[in-house]
Design an enzyme around this catalytic site. Structure first.
Site, PDB file in Angstrom:
ATOM      1  N   LYS A  33       5.000   2.975   1.594  1.00 15.42           N
ATOM      2  CA  LYS A  33       6.176   2.808   2.437  1.00 15.42           C
ATOM      3  C   LYS A  33       6.365   4.066   3.263  1.00 15.42           C
ATOM      4  CE  LYS A  33      10.947   1.495   2.051  1.00 15.42           C
ATOM      5  NZ  LYS A  33      11.994   0.904   1.339  1.00 15.42           N
ATOM      6  N   LEU A  47       0.839  -1.203   0.000  1.00 19.45           N
ATOM      7  CA  LEU A  47       0.000   0.000   0.000  1.00 19.45           C
ATOM      8  C   LEU A  47       0.871   1.249   0.000  1.00 19.45           C
ATOM      9  CD1 LEU A  47      -2.579  -1.191   2.658  1.00 19.45           C
ATOM     10  CD2 LEU A  47      -3.069  -0.747   0.248  1.00 19.45           C
ATOM     11  N   ASP A  94       0.577  13.854  16.203  1.00 23.01           N
ATOM     12  CA  ASP A  94       1.116  13.746  14.838  1.00 23.01           C
ATOM     13  C   ASP A  94      -0.013  13.772  13.806  1.00 23.01           C
ATOM     14  OD1 ASP A  94       3.110  13.551  12.965  1.00 23.01           O
ATOM     15  OD2 ASP A  94       3.331  11.380  13.116  1.00 23.01           O
TER      16      ASP A  94
HETATM   17  N1  ATP Z   1      -4.594   0.775   7.956  1.00 22.65           N
HETATM   18  C1  ATP Z   1      -4.268   1.099   6.718  1.00 22.65           C
HETATM   19  N2  ATP Z   1      -5.084   0.800   5.712  1.00 22.65           N
HETATM   20  C2  ATP Z   1      -4.765   1.138   4.449  1.00 22.65           C
HETATM   21  N3  ATP Z   1      -3.642   1.801   4.110  1.00 22.65           N
HETATM   22  C3  ATP Z   1      -2.783   2.115   5.084  1.00 22.65           C
HETATM   23  C4  ATP Z   1      -3.038   1.772   6.428  1.00 22.65           C
HETATM   24  N4  ATP Z   1      -2.017   2.231   7.177  1.00 22.65           N
HETATM   25  C5  ATP Z   1      -1.162   2.814   6.340  1.00 22.65           C
HETATM   26  N5  ATP Z   1      -1.608   2.745   5.082  1.00 22.65           N
HETATM   27  C6  ATP Z   1      -0.955   3.293   3.898  1.00 22.65           C
HETATM   28  O1  ATP Z   1       0.361   2.814   3.854  1.00 22.65           O
HETATM   29  C7  ATP Z   1       1.239   3.845   3.488  1.00 22.65           C
HETATM   30  C8  ATP Z   1       2.402   3.889   4.447  1.00 22.65           C
HETATM   31  O2  ATP Z   1       1.917   4.137   5.743  1.00 22.65           O
HETATM   32  P1  ATP Z   1       2.881   4.536   6.914  1.00 22.65           P
HETATM   33  O3  ATP Z   1       2.037   4.834   8.094  1.00 22.65           O
HETATM   34  O4  ATP Z   1       3.962   3.534   7.061  1.00 22.65           O
HETATM   35  O5  ATP Z   1       3.512   5.743   6.247  1.00 22.65           O
HETATM   36  P2  ATP Z   1       3.671   7.231   6.617  1.00 22.65           P
HETATM   37  O6  ATP Z   1       2.656   7.636   7.624  1.00 22.65           O
HETATM   38  O7  ATP Z   1       3.693   7.916   5.313  1.00 22.65           O
HETATM   39  O8  ATP Z   1       5.123   7.156   7.232  1.00 22.65           O
HETATM   40  P3  ATP Z   1       5.626   7.384   8.684  1.00 22.65           P
HETATM   41  O9  ATP Z   1       4.761   6.546   9.585  1.00 22.65           O
HETATM   42  O10 ATP Z   1       7.020   6.902   8.634  1.00 22.65           O
HETATM   43  O11 ATP Z   1       5.463   8.844   8.887  1.00 22.65           O
HETATM   44  C9  ATP Z   1       0.457   5.111   3.414  1.00 22.65           C
HETATM   45  O12 ATP Z   1       0.228   5.409   2.079  1.00 22.65           O
HETATM   46  C10 ATP Z   1      -0.851   4.795   4.044  1.00 22.65           C
HETATM   47  O13 ATP Z   1      -1.890   5.413   3.363  1.00 22.65           O
END
Ligand code: ATP
Length: 628
Positions: A356, A354, A478
């Site tokens: 990173k 989805l 955050d």
């Molecule tokens: N529960 C979920 N369902 C669907 N997509 C998700 C979910 N959690 C995260 N994602 C998707 O996965 C991707 C990466 O999420 P992640 O939280 O790791 O990244 P981030 O918030 O961009 O990074 P960081 O946490 O390092 O700030 C994002 O595009 C987010 O939309």
């Protein structure tokens, strides 16, 4: 049940086991007739038995023992009947037995007892008595023999029944185990089919995504590699769509210039014709005005076309941003070590990536135990990190897990599970949100209509209120577009509690100490978080500020403070510390109520800013109009 019956019967058989030997003795005694005939029979009265033991002889002792046994036997029988009655399980055979024993008792009752006679004084009387005793004993013997045979038969029958039951039990046990094995095998097959299907679909989606990207890259552009000496760097190469847009804009500009030139020429011509006749002059003027009007109309039309083309360019930029995001996702997916559809923890079938984050990859997955889609967040520890840094990261993740797992609310992403994959990787399992995140939404639409943005705010505040009404209050800390996800139905959900703070009970109204200064995304943090002179005191008002920034961004397509600045520049230039007043662009037009709400959320001083519970009660966020 059968065991009871068995036990019962075997206890009977024990009882009767002794019978054959006793009967044999009795028979032997009767055959031998070793009882001294001359000896007078003792007086049958209890006192005479006591006084004359020699005279009474063995036979009498046997006889009295025999009658004693009869009594015991009868008692045993009646106990046995009682027991069977109690259990309500009187078998046919035991009923027969009962009848027989009742028959026996009846006979016993009819049988004339030899009453102890006070006048046993002659040989004939004694002979007669002995004879009748013999008869009775014979009769007893026959009865007991018959009984013994009956019990033996019953015992055999019960034994064979028990064997049969045992065999049936073993057979049933085996059948149950076989069925369980078949069931397990079926379950394994079913899961295999399900995961194969899911993987086939995911593979199809992967191919489709790559095909789409290839097709779109012609139109939207691509990332190329540029060599500068020995250094290779990536550069963006524009696609045909932008080239077309720019060519159109250039052409419109040229057309505009040409018309402007012609207009100037016309004006010059008008000036040169001043010496012509009056009539000619009138005609020429008419013509000039008409031509001038034509030029003006043409320029208007070109400007309109120009505006449309500029809008196309804006759309192109948004499409390009999504395209680059997708390109990056595909590249990350290709480079991921989990891209081969593994099944994690024997239940989560990983499908497609989805996205990173900083230290994690998030995969769409299918939970084959709960039968639902989930998002598996794979946290990878950098192998080059020191052991201490790894431990720190793990501690941090466990802290996040412990906070997040207890949060159950419709506007907060659920956290279902956590497990280790290997020494350097672990996975948290989250509720899957099938829509985009707010960051992706804002990259594809730049601004949202006020109504839509307000609805998202109401949902965000609903989640925040929940965080502040629990016994253990939580500051998210955050809140940013990437941490607001949407499910398939479009409901907004808060996620990522990695930086969140638990507000201890003893914290005063001023707030809690911010010990992790420097963390977070600076565009969305309030001025108090940047105070370097003292340890800042923070409260839920941090989240209110962040929500205000989010709302502003949804409405105006940019952040209110430091929009074009990097994180580093925001810190260097004290952008947020100087963010005393929020300015609003003139376009798009947004209601005064919305602006006032944003102003309240972005109050520079914490004292003037509402906390989460107060902000959530703001009339702007309420759909029910309050009476004045
Ligand atoms: N529960 C979920 N369902 C669907 N997509 C998700 C979910 N959690 C995260 N994602 C998707 O996965 C991707 C990466 O999420 P992640 O939280 O790791 O990244 P981030 O918030 O961009 O990074 P960081 O946490 O390092 O700030 C994002 O595009 C987010 O939309």
């Amino acid at each position: 049940m059968h065991d009871n019956v068995l036990l019962h019967l075997s206890s009977n058989s024990n009882h009767s086991d002794s019978l054959p030997s006793k009967l044999a003795k009795l028979e032997a005694r009767m055959a031998g007739k070793s009882i001294p005939a001359a000896k007078p029979l003792p007086d049958a009265s209890p006192s005479s038995t006591d006084s004359d033991e020699d005279n009474a002889g063995d036979f009498m002792i046997q006889a009295s023992a025999s009658s004693q046994k009869r009594k015991t036997f009868q008692m045993d029988e009646s106990r046995e009947e009682e027991k069977l009655d109690q259990e309500g399980r009187t078998t046919k055979s035991s009923r027969g037995m009962g009848q027989r024993s009742r028959g026996g008792k009846a006979k016993e009752a009819k049988r004339p007892h030899s009453p102890p006679s006070a006048k046993v004084d002659n040989g004939n009387g004694a002979e007669h008595k002995r004879f009748s005793e013999d008869e009775r004993l014979k009769e007893d013997l026959m009865t007991l023999n018959a009984r013994c045979a009956g019990l033996g038969e019953e015992l055999d029958k019960a034994r064979s029944e028990a064997c049969q039951y045992q065999r049936t039990c073993q057979q049933l046990e085996k059948e149950i185990n076989d069925m369980k094995e078949v069931q397990l095998e079926k379950e394994r097959k079913r899961l295999k089919v399900v995961s194969d299907l899911l993987i086939a679909v995911a593979k199809g989606e992967r191919q489709e995504a790559r095909l789409r990207v290839r097709q779109d890259s012609v139109r939207l552009g691509n990332v190329g590699v540029m060599r500068a000496g020995t250094l290779l760097s990536e550069v963006w190469e524009d696609g045909q769509a932008l080239k077309d847009i720019q060519a159109r804009l250039k052409s419109l500009l040229e057309q505009k210039d040409a018309i402007e030139k012609q207009r100037k020429l016309l004006k010059k011509k008008q000036n040169d014709k001043t010496d012509a006749s009056e009539n000619d002059q009138g005609l020429a003027e008419e013509e000039c005005i008409a031509t001038e009007e034509m030029y003006r109309a043409r320029i208007f039309s070109i400007k309109r076309e120009e505006e449309n083309t500029l809008r196309d360019r804006e759309r192109y930029e948004l499409e390009k941003a999504c395209f680059i995001r997708e390109l990056k996702r595909i590249r990350d997916e290709d480079g991921s070590r989990f891209n081969h559809f593994p099944i994690l923890n024997k239940r989560y079938a990983l499908l497609n990536l989805l996205g990173k984050g900083g230290f994690s990859e998030v995969y769409k997955a299918y939970d084959m135990v709960e039968y639902r889609y989930v998002a598996c967040k794979l946290h990878g520890l950098n192998v080059q990190w020191s052991e201490e840094k790894k431990q720190n990261y793990i501690r941090h993740a466990i802290r996040e897990y412990n906070i997040h797992k207890s949060l159950v609310h419709s506007h907060i992403v659920r956290l279902w599970d956590i497990f280790e994959i290997d020494h350097n990787t672990f996975c948290t399992v989250l509720q899957y949100c099938g829509g985009k995140d707010l960051d992706a939404v804002l990259k594809s639409t730049s601004v949202l209509p006020e109504r839509e943005a307000r609805s998202i705010m109401v949902q965000i505040f609903s989640g925040l209120v929940y965080l502040n009404r629990r016994s253990q209050r939580v500051i998210h800390y955050d809140l940013k577009p990437g941490n607001v996800l949407f499910d398939e139905a479009g409901a907004a959900k808060l996620t990522d509690f990695g930086l969140s703070k638990i507000v201890e009970d003893e914290v005063g109204s001023q707030g809690m100490e911010l010990t992790s200064q420097g963390a977070g995304t600076y565009w969305y943090l309030p001025p108090e978080c940047f105070d370097v002179n003292k340890t800042p005191l923070i409260s839920s008002k941090v989240d209110v500020w962040s929500a205000g920034v989010l709302f502003y961004q949804m409405l105006f397509g940019k952040r209110p403070f430091g929009h074009d600045q990097s994180q580093e520049r925001i810190l260097r230039e004290d952008t947020i510390t100087k963010a005393r007043k929020v300015e609003f662009p003139t376009r798009p037009s947004v209601s005064a109520d919305a602006k006032d709400f944003i102003r309240r959320c972005l109050s520079y001083d914490q004292m003037d800013r509402p906390d989460v519970l107060t902000a959530a009660q703001d009339p702007y966020l309420s759909y029910v109009k309050r009476k004045p």
